[in-house]
Design an enzyme around this catalytic site. Structure first.
Site, PDB file in Angstrom:
ATOM      1  N   HIS A  61       0.843  -1.203   0.000  1.00 13.09           N
ATOM      2  CA  HIS A  61       0.000   0.000   0.000  1.00 13.09           C
ATOM      3  C   HIS A  61       0.874   1.247   0.000  1.00 13.09           C
ATOM      4  CE1 HIS A  61      -3.697  -2.216   0.548  1.00 13.09           C
ATOM      5  NE2 HIS A  61      -3.178  -2.837   1.588  1.00 13.09           N
ATOM      6  N   CYS A  62       1.592   1.453  -1.050  1.00 16.85           N
ATOM      7  CA  CYS A  62       2.553   2.539  -1.143  1.00 16.85           C
ATOM      8  C   CYS A  62       2.356   3.229  -2.486  1.00 16.85           C
ATOM      9  CB  CYS A  62       3.964   1.952  -1.030  1.00 16.85           C
ATOM     10  SG  CYS A  62       5.307   3.096  -1.357  1.00 16.85           S
TER      11      CYS A  62
END
Length: 180
Positions: A61-62
């Site tokens: 989740h970047c």
């Protein structure tokens, strides 16, 4: 020389070659790491034997997570020429999914990753795994996700690439091709 002596000599030479290969692996690469969302482990020395390796700290989740697609493209392009891509999932920057199954789904289903992905581990600070401690001492510690460390066949760092260097960067491709 008798056949029995020749067979014995061949066995000794084979053991010497195996022992030499095992001892040629740098200490920091020795060890087993569990694969992402799996009970299976991988031995980094065996994985990289006589290969160039691109080590990447990843997160699901970047803002850089889309680099998984480009890393997979690198893997497919160069795997038969001797490149191994290894992703070390990490939550050191609070960007990894807490549910390993969901993190694996993002890698494998959303981005089609087939290169080796390892279960979450620390890549910074005192708790960093031995691979990242050694790479940080040779270059720099990751300041964010998707840092790329190109490691030569001898286990030594060739070049470091930060998060903003995309896997399809001409500079990264040139560095890889020079090692293959």
């Amino acid at each position: 020389m008798q056949l029995k002596s020749l067979v014995g000599l061949a066995g000794v030479l084979a053991l010497a070659v195996i022992s030499s290969a095992a001892s040629a692996c740098p200490e920091y690469l020795k060890g087993e790491y569990r694969k992402l969302h799996s009970k299976d482990s991988v031995n980094i020395c065996e994985l990289m034997e006589n290969k160039t390796v691109l080590v990447v700290n990843t997160a699901s989740h970047c803002g850089f997570t889309s680099q998984f697609k480009e890393l997979e493209a690198l893997h497919k392009k160069y795997k038969d020429k001797g490149l191994v891509v290894v992703g070390f999932a990490s939550d050191d920057f609070k960007q990894e999914d807490a549910d390993e199954e969901k993190a694996a789904e993002i890698c494998y289903l959303n981005y089609g990753v087939t290169f080796t992905m390892l279960a979450p581990t620390h890549v910074t600070g005192e708790q960093a795994n031995p691979v990242f401690k050694a790479l940080a001492s040779q270059a720099r510690e990751p300041k964010w996700n998707f840092n790329k460390y190109l490691v030569g066949k001898d286990g030594k760092l060739v070049e470091y690439f930060g998060s903003t260097t995309k896997p399809d960067s001409p500079k990264l491709a040139a560095a890889i091709e020079q090692q293959l």
